[in-house]
Design a protein around this motif. Structure first.
Motif, PDB file in Angstrom:
ATOM      1  N   TRP A 152       0.924  -1.161   0.032  1.00 29.86           N
ATOM      2  CA  TRP A 152      -0.020   0.119  -0.030  1.00 29.86           C
ATOM      3  C   TRP A 152       0.907   1.261  -0.009  1.00 29.86           C
ATOM      4  O   TRP A 152       0.227   2.208  -0.460  1.00 29.86           O
ATOM      5  CB  TRP A 152      -0.941   0.069   1.238  1.00 29.86           C
ATOM      6  CG  TRP A 152      -1.951  -0.941   1.087  1.00 29.86           C
ATOM      7  CD1 TRP A 152      -2.212  -2.075   1.721  1.00 29.86           C
ATOM      8  CD2 TRP A 152      -3.243  -0.841   0.117  1.00 29.86           C
ATOM      9  NE1 TRP A 152      -3.351  -2.511   1.341  1.00 29.86           N
ATOM     10  CE2 TRP A 152      -4.160  -1.838   0.244  1.00 29.86           C
ATOM     11  CE3 TRP A 152      -3.603   0.150  -0.608  1.00 29.86           C
ATOM     12  CZ2 TRP A 152      -5.027  -2.105  -0.388  1.00 29.86           C
ATOM     13  CZ3 TRP A 152      -4.722  -0.011  -1.388  1.00 29.86           C
ATOM     14  CH2 TRP A 152      -5.637  -1.016  -1.216  1.00 29.86           C
ATOM     15  N   GLY A 153       2.272   1.126   0.424  1.00 25.84           N
ATOM     16  CA  GLY A 153       2.757   2.354   0.545  1.00 25.84           C
ATOM     17  C   GLY A 153       3.810   2.781  -0.722  1.00 25.84           C
ATOM     18  O   GLY A 153       3.570   3.510  -1.557  1.00 25.84           O
ATOM     19  N   PRO A 154       5.137   2.182  -0.352  1.00 32.38           N
ATOM     20  CA  PRO A 154       6.246   2.512  -1.468  1.00 32.38           C
ATOM     21  C   PRO A 154       5.965   2.200  -2.815  1.00 32.38           C
ATOM     22  O   PRO A 154       6.736   2.616  -3.607  1.00 32.38           O
ATOM     23  CB  PRO A 154       7.331   1.890  -0.847  1.00 32.38           C
ATOM     24  CG  PRO A 154       7.194   1.620   0.514  1.00 32.38           C
ATOM     25  CD  PRO A 154       5.763   1.240   0.428  1.00 32.38           C
ATOM     26  N   THR A 155       5.153   1.231  -3.120  1.00 27.77           N
ATOM     27  CA  THR A 155       4.836   0.768  -4.569  1.00 27.77           C
ATOM     28  C   THR A 155       4.473   1.378  -5.535  1.00 27.77           C
ATOM     29  O   THR A 155       4.944   1.553  -6.505  1.00 27.77           O
ATOM     30  CB  THR A 155       4.156  -0.649  -4.479  1.00 27.77           C
ATOM     31  OG1 THR A 155       2.631  -0.247  -3.981  1.00 27.77           O
ATOM     32  CG2 THR A 155       4.902  -1.688  -3.757  1.00 27.77           C
ATOM     33  N   MET A 156       3.481   2.714  -5.178  1.00 26.85           N
ATOM     34  CA  MET A 156       2.786   3.496  -5.923  1.00 26.85           C
ATOM     35  C   MET A 156       4.057   4.387  -6.200  1.00 26.85           C
ATOM     36  O   MET A 156       4.292   4.846  -7.570  1.00 26.85           O
ATOM     37  CB  MET A 156       1.934   4.250  -5.309  1.00 26.85           C
ATOM     38  CG  MET A 156       0.939   3.234  -4.823  1.00 26.85           C
ATOM     39  SD  MET A 156       0.168   2.427  -6.295  1.00 26.85           S
ATOM     40  CE  MET A 156      -1.387   3.312  -6.414  1.00 26.85           C
ATOM     41  N   ALA A 157       4.857   4.785  -5.454  1.00 28.49           N
ATOM     42  CA  ALA A 157       5.866   5.647  -5.730  1.00 28.49           C
ATOM     43  C   ALA A 157       6.908   5.092  -6.701  1.00 28.49           C
ATOM     44  O   ALA A 157       7.512   5.570  -7.589  1.00 28.49           O
ATOM     45  CB  ALA A 157       6.804   6.247  -4.444  1.00 28.49           C
ATOM     46  N   LEU A 183       7.879   4.310 -14.416  1.00 21.51           N
ATOM     47  CA  LEU A 183       7.237   4.618 -15.430  1.00 21.51           C
ATOM     48  C   LEU A 183       8.122   5.762 -15.830  1.00 21.51           C
ATOM     49  O   LEU A 183       8.079   6.111 -17.200  1.00 21.51           O
ATOM     50  CB  LEU A 183       5.924   5.221 -15.266  1.00 21.51           C
ATOM     51  CG  LEU A 183       5.173   5.648 -16.365  1.00 21.51           C
ATOM     52  CD1 LEU A 183       4.707   4.585 -17.302  1.00 21.51           C
ATOM     53  CD2 LEU A 183       3.708   6.147 -15.645  1.00 21.51           C
ATOM     54  N   VAL A 184       8.360   6.799 -15.226  1.00 24.38           N
ATOM     55  CA  VAL A 184       9.116   7.975 -15.790  1.00 24.38           C
ATOM     56  C   VAL A 184      10.414   7.489 -16.443  1.00 24.38           C
ATOM     57  O   VAL A 184      10.808   8.173 -17.371  1.00 24.38           O
ATOM     58  CB  VAL A 184       9.191   9.112 -14.594  1.00 24.38           C
ATOM     59  CG1 VAL A 184      10.070  10.359 -15.036  1.00 24.38           C
ATOM     60  CG2 VAL A 184       7.649   9.655 -14.269  1.00 24.38           C
TER      61      VAL A 184
END
Length: 106
Positions: A40-45, A51-52
Motif C-alpha cells: 500500500w505504501g512505497p509501491t506506488m512511488a 514509469l518516468v
C-alpha cells in the motif's frame, strides 16, 4: 529436557516442531504485515518512478538512433558527454550547498 554431556539421548519426547515454530510463526506474521505495508505504501512511488525512467529512457533511445545515423556514433558520444558536462555544475552546487538548502527549507 535436560542435556547430559557426552551421552547419546533419546529426543523422542522433545517437540522439535514446536521449538521451530516458536521462531517461525512470529516471523511469518511480521512478513505478512510488511508485505501489506509495502503493497500500500512505497509501491506506488516506485511504479511512478519506473514509469518516468522508462519513458525517458525510451525517448532517449528513440532520439539517439537518428542522431547516430546522422552524425555517427563518435560524435553522438561527444554530444552526450557535453550534455553531462553542462549539467555537472548542478551536482557541484548540490555538493556544496545542498545541506544548507535542506536545513533552511525546514
Amino acid at each position: 529436557m535436560p542435556i547430559i554431556q557426552n551421552q547419546q539421548q533419546d529426543i523422542q519426547p522433545f517437540r522439535i516442531d514446536r521449538a521451530r515454530l516458536q521462531v517461525t510463526l512470529p516471523c511469518a506474521y511480521a512478513g505478512c504485515l510488511m508485505a501489506m505495508a509495502y503493497g500500500w505504501g512505497p509501491t506506488m512511488a516506485i511504479a511512478a518512478n519506473n514509469l518516468v525512467r522508462y519513458l525517458l529512457g525510451a525517448r532517449a533511445t528513440a532520439l539517439a538512433e537518428p542522431l547516430i545515423n546522422q552524425i555517427g556514433i563518435g560524435w553522438t558520444g561527444m554530444v552526450i558527454a557535453g550534455i553531462w558536462n553542462a549539467g555537472s555544475p548542478l551536482l557541484w552546487a548540490m555538493f556544496h550547498w545542498g545541506y544548507d538548502w535542506r536545513k533552511n527549507r525546514r
